[in-house]
Enzyme design. Structure first.
Site, PDB file in Angstrom:
ATOM      1  N   ASP A  31       0.840  -1.221   0.000  1.00 49.67           N
ATOM      2  CA  ASP A  31       0.000   0.000   0.000  1.00 49.67           C
ATOM      3  C   ASP A  31       0.860   1.250   0.000  1.00 49.67           C
ATOM      4  O   ASP A  31       0.361   2.365   0.148  1.00 49.67           O
ATOM      5  CB  ASP A  31      -0.948  -0.001   1.220  1.00 49.67           C
ATOM      6  CG  ASP A  31      -0.182   0.110   2.535  1.00 49.67           C
ATOM      7  OD1 ASP A  31      -0.830   0.229   3.597  1.00 49.67           O
ATOM      8  OD2 ASP A  31       1.071   0.042   2.503  1.00 49.67           O
ATOM      9  N   ASP A 104       7.412   4.084  21.699  1.00 48.71           N
ATOM     10  CA  ASP A 104       7.340   5.543  21.819  1.00 48.71           C
ATOM     11  C   ASP A 104       6.158   5.891  22.725  1.00 48.71           C
ATOM     12  O   ASP A 104       5.059   5.364  22.526  1.00 48.71           O
ATOM     13  CB  ASP A 104       7.161   6.172  20.431  1.00 48.71           C
ATOM     14  CG  ASP A 104       7.987   7.441  20.245  1.00 48.71           C
ATOM     15  OD1 ASP A 104       8.809   7.492  19.317  1.00 48.71           O
ATOM     16  OD2 ASP A 104       7.792   8.357  21.072  1.00 48.71           O
ATOM     17  N   ASP A 204       8.237  11.127  24.378  1.00 44.39           N
ATOM     18  CA  ASP A 204       8.150  12.283  23.493  1.00 44.39           C
ATOM     19  C   ASP A 204       8.005  13.577  24.289  1.00 44.39           C
ATOM     20  O   ASP A 204       7.179  13.665  25.201  1.00 44.39           O
ATOM     21  CB  ASP A 204       6.934  12.090  22.577  1.00 44.39           C
ATOM     22  CG  ASP A 204       6.950  13.038  21.399  1.00 44.39           C
ATOM     23  OD1 ASP A 204       6.000  13.828  21.254  1.00 44.39           O
ATOM     24  OD2 ASP A 204       7.932  12.997  20.636  1.00 44.39           O
ATOM     25  N   GLU A 256      12.788  12.502  25.687  1.00 42.75           N
ATOM     26  CA  GLU A 256      13.148  13.481  24.646  1.00 42.75           C
ATOM     27  C   GLU A 256      12.891  14.845  25.252  1.00 42.75           C
ATOM     28  O   GLU A 256      11.770  15.144  25.649  1.00 42.75           O
ATOM     29  CB  GLU A 256      12.326  13.302  23.368  1.00 42.75           C
ATOM     30  CG  GLU A 256      12.779  14.253  22.261  1.00 42.75           C
ATOM     31  CD  GLU A 256      11.691  14.662  21.303  1.00 42.75           C
ATOM     32  OE1 GLU A 256      12.021  15.011  20.157  1.00 42.75           O
ATOM     33  OE2 GLU A 256      10.492  14.627  21.694  1.00 42.75           O
ATOM     34  N   HIS A 328      14.389  10.743  13.176  1.00 42.82           N
ATOM     35  CA  HIS A 328      13.276  11.023  12.253  1.00 42.82           C
ATOM     36  C   HIS A 328      12.912  12.507  12.209  1.00 42.82           C
ATOM     37  O   HIS A 328      12.095  12.926  11.397  1.00 42.82           O
ATOM     38  CB  HIS A 328      12.041  10.219  12.689  1.00 42.82           C
ATOM     39  CG  HIS A 328      11.569  10.626  14.037  1.00 42.82           C
ATOM     40  ND1 HIS A 328      12.316  10.411  15.190  1.00 42.82           N
ATOM     41  CD2 HIS A 328      10.476  11.289  14.432  1.00 42.82           C
ATOM     42  CE1 HIS A 328      11.671  10.913  16.221  1.00 42.82           C
ATOM     43  NE2 HIS A 328      10.548  11.462  15.789  1.00 42.82           N
ATOM     44  N   ASP A 329      13.517  13.309  13.101  1.00 44.07           N
ATOM     45  CA  ASP A 329      13.261  14.760  13.149  1.00 44.07           C
ATOM     46  C   ASP A 329      14.431  15.586  12.631  1.00 44.07           C
ATOM     47  O   ASP A 329      14.357  16.815  12.619  1.00 44.07           O
ATOM     48  CB  ASP A 329      13.009  15.201  14.600  1.00 44.07           C
ATOM     49  CG  ASP A 329      11.663  14.750  15.134  1.00 44.07           C
ATOM     50  OD1 ASP A 329      11.532  14.662  16.376  1.00 44.07           O
ATOM     51  OD2 ASP A 329      10.771  14.475  14.318  1.00 44.07           O
TER      52      ASP A 329
HETATM   53  O1  TEU Z   1       9.726  16.042  18.547  1.00 39.19           O
HETATM   54  C1  TEU Z   1       9.793  17.139  19.375  1.00 39.19           C
HETATM   55  C2  TEU Z   1      10.683  18.144  18.818  1.00 39.19           C
HETATM   56  O2  TEU Z   1      11.383  18.743  19.489  1.00 39.19           O
HETATM   57  C3  TEU Z   1      10.678  18.268  17.394  1.00 39.19           C
HETATM   58  O3  TEU Z   1       9.473  18.687  17.017  1.00 39.19           O
HETATM   59  C4  TEU Z   1      11.667  19.253  16.955  1.00 39.19           C
HETATM   60  O4  TEU Z   1      11.587  20.409  17.613  1.00 39.19           O
HETATM   61  C5  TEU Z   1      11.478  19.559  15.577  1.00 39.19           C
HETATM   62  O5  TEU Z   1      11.273  18.451  14.865  1.00 39.19           O
HETATM   63  C6  TEU Z   1      12.728  20.161  15.117  1.00 39.19           C
HETATM   64  O6  TEU Z   1      12.457  20.617  13.910  1.00 39.19           O
HETATM   65  C7  TEU Z   1       8.836  15.039  18.958  1.00 39.19           C
HETATM   66  C8  TEU Z   1       8.808  13.949  17.909  1.00 39.19           C
HETATM   67  O7  TEU Z   1      10.084  13.391  17.804  1.00 39.19           O
HETATM   68  C9  TEU Z   1       8.368  14.610  16.618  1.00 39.19           C
HETATM   69  O8  TEU Z   1       8.438  13.710  15.535  1.00 39.19           O
HETATM   70  C10 TEU Z   1       6.953  15.101  16.801  1.00 39.19           C
HETATM   71  O9  TEU Z   1       6.579  15.825  15.660  1.00 39.19           O
HETATM   72  C11 TEU Z   1       6.850  16.009  18.019  1.00 39.19           C
HETATM   73  O10 TEU Z   1       7.527  15.532  19.158  1.00 39.19           O
HETATM   74  C12 TEU Z   1       5.410  16.124  18.455  1.00 39.19           C
HETATM   75  O11 TEU Z   1       4.989  14.880  18.951  1.00 39.19           O
END
Ligand code: TEU
Length: 581
Positions: A31, A104, A204, A256, A328-329
């Site tokens: 998918d 998570d 998170d 985090e 992933h961020d």
């Molecule tokens: O990320 C928190 C966070 O600090 C990020 O949003 C970061 O500031 C940003 O990506 C930098 O550009 C956590 C998760 O890892 C993220 O994927 C989520 O979008 C966010 O929290 C909200 O849950």
């Protein structure tokens, strides 16, 4: 015998964790969206890396406004990822291979489609106070707090006729942790997952769960963060959570925590702190930001070294570091901190050497182990992430339809967007990098023909084989528990340091010397006079290197070397340590 006492030891200190972003890892049902079946199909690949645990990004039921960080049901698997049976199979497959599973925990906010928020909107009994509601007029914001994804952190709700707080997207309303019912409900959910045999949580934005009472305005030039980052009752809540749910030290609890300093961190992880295992701190992945992340400069190595050394020394005696350069961020580390052209492989290996030879727990983000790079995003339509789409919208739409305004921000987007980390995992040189037989939710990086697992497997000189050696090297207590000392702090191209682990006596003190050339040009490292090189032997390098170090080391572009004193345990595994890779 190393001088590490059993009290000091913990599995998660000696572990290497592999991070799986399931939406982009592997699609088993065609998918176009990665799923649990795809991860199950690849557990041997993960196991072959030698890692000790997998951190799985959110797979819970979610409308995917923020790719799963907007949870509608904490105890259900989202259909796109499979079902609970699939999850249980993944858990079992990993555990059979002695690989732990970290889930998570996203409890600063839920999805606005979560039953709790639906009931809260209707002021339905105890749920009325589950979120941050402020009465008022629909044209009068409660304060000037800003969402991390841009715009106000408040949205008006017509059903409740009130404002609600969302520090991220408006489909991610923040839970009201001041409400003990909320905390109890979260602890029950955590207990439920622990009961299902998980080995820990990645928490998170856990330092954002406490907001200042009465929601005061932020100061000048502030987005209000001083009122919700490490808020007034955060340690009461995190301490209570650990006491109520996480008092078993074998359960990994990694918080985090954007914006924390070393001193803040100690309050979460030190002996007398809240009792978390470690944190993801952000200083080394935000120091290059200008006004905001899409206004970033080239990272300065001296500043980078200073930050990492501060955290190494700051938590050395009381606390524990996590070690990561991407996730992933964040954009792909080889493109941001390395050199993703001619020196892609060497710099990918060099950066891996850094995260695997510092003190703390290394986290490997999927694709890092094959040197995946940032991707081209030729049009704004190619973008998927709410954060970058909001940024582009604010930059482009304000340009009064200026035709190719996207071109003005494209470079910044391609350098810093989170989508760089979310392009499909590159398994083969087949269509869509072998990620899916369908139409992928986000395009694969066109360099997958060259950069992919299948090719890396067949090439003994690949980043993949080097990562297996790096992970094996972590068997040494020296690299896990040894003291850190930065050398040549002001050198603009070299990152060099020692690790030292005191044994019972001088004889058994173990030493390491790590030297990394962060430049396209060769350089020479003069080993400081007070650093002993006798007894050091080459354990790993990403190029041909002398088996023993002299007082001056001539390093090629992006060259990395790890010299160690012989392993007191002496039984160096045959295949793991090969001096030249
Ligand atoms: O990320 C928190 C966070 O600090 C990020 O949003 C970061 O500031 C940003 O990506 C930098 O550009 C956590 C998760 O890892 C993220 O994927 C989520 O979008 C966010 O929290 C909200 O849950």
């Amino acid at each position: 015998m190393s001088g590490v006492t059993d009290d000091e030891r913990a599995w998660w200190k000696e572990a290497v964790v592999y991070q799986v972003y399931p939406k982009s890892f592997a699609d088993s049902d065609g998918d176009g969206v990665g799923d649990l079946g795809g991860v199950i199909d690849r557990v041997d690949y993960i196991d072959e890396l030698g890692v000790d645990a997998v951190w799985l990004n959110p797979v819970y039921e979610s409308p995917q406004a923020d790719n799963g960080y907007d949870i509608a049901d904490y105890r259900a698997i989202d259909d796109a990822y499979g079902d609970m049976e699939d999850w249980e199979r993944l858990r079992d497959e990993l555990h059979e291979r002695d690989v732990r599973l970290i889930m998570d925990l996203v409890v600063n906010h839920t999805s606005d489609e979560h039953e709790w928020f639906r009931k809260s909107r209707r002021e339905d009994g105890e749920y009325a106070d589950y979120y941050h509601w402020v009465e008022g007029e629909p044209d009068e914001l409660p304060n000037d707090w800003e969402s991390v994804f841009g715009g106000s952190a408040w949205s008006w709700d017509d059903e409740r006729e009130a404002w609600y707080l969302h520090l991220f997207d408006e489909k991610q309303p923040d839970l009201n942790w001041a409400n003990p019912d909320v905390r109890e409900a979260v602890y029950d959910m955590m207990e439920w997952w622990l009961g299902k045999g998980i080995d820990g949580f990645r928490m998170d934005v856990i330092n954002m769960i406490s907001k200042a009472e009465d929601y005061p305005d932020g100061g000048p030039d502030s987005d209000g963060a001083e009122h919700f980052m490490n808020g007034p009752r955060v340690h009461e809540y995190v301490g209570e959570m650990v006491e109520e749910v996480l008092d078993d030290e074998s359960v990994l609890a990694v918080g985090e925590t954007p914006g924390v300093s070393v001193d803040d961190a100690r309050e979460y992880v030190s002996e007398d702190g809240d009792g978390l295992s470690m944190l993801f701190q952000f200083e080394h992945v935000t120091f290059d930001h200008g006004e905001h992340k899409f206004d970033a400069d080239d990272p300065d190595l001296v500043e980078f070294k200073e930050i990492l050394a501060k955290w190494q020394e700051g938590l050395a005696d009381d606390g524990w570091n996590s070690l990561y350069l991407n996730n992933h961020d964040q954009p792909r580390m080889v493109s941001r901190f390395g050199s993703d052209g001619e020196y892609r492989r060497k710099s990918a290996k060099l950066l891996g050497t850094l995260t695997h030879t510092l003190g703390g727990t290394p986290f490997v983000y999927q694709g890092e182990e094959i040197g995946m790079t940032n991707a081209p995003f030729e049009t704004r339509e190619a973008l998927r992430d709410v954060e970058v789409r909001n940024y582009v919208a604010s930059a482009v739409d304000d340009a009064e339809g200026h035709a190719d305004a996207y071109e003005d921000v494209r470079e910044a987007v391609e350098a810093m967007s989170r989508d760089n980390a979310r392009t499909p995992m590159q398994w083969t040189d087949e269509a869509h990098a072998g990620f899916t037989d369908g139409d992928p939710w986000i395009d694969a990086n066109p360099n997958y023909a060259e950069v992919n697992v299948s090719r890396a497997r067949d090439d003994p000189d690949s980043v993949l084989h080097y990562y297996r050696d790096l992970v094996a090297l972590r068997e040494r207590d020296l690299l896990v528990y040894g003291d850190f000392e930065l050398l040549a702090p002001d050198d603009p191209d070299l990152f060099a340091y020692t690790r030292t682990l005191a044994g019972g006596d001088d004889e058994s003190t173990e030493r390491a010397l790590v030297v990394l050339n962060f430049d396209d040009e060769p350089t020479t490292f003069e080993v400081p006079a007070d650093v002993t090189v006798d007894g050091l032997e080459l354990a790993l390098a990403n190029d041909d290197a002398p088996a023993v170090p002299g007082r001056a080391l001539d390093l090629g572009p992006w060259e990395a070397r790890v010299y160690l004193t012989p392993d007191p345990e002496a039984q160096a595994p045959d295949s793991a340590i090969d001096t030249e890779r």
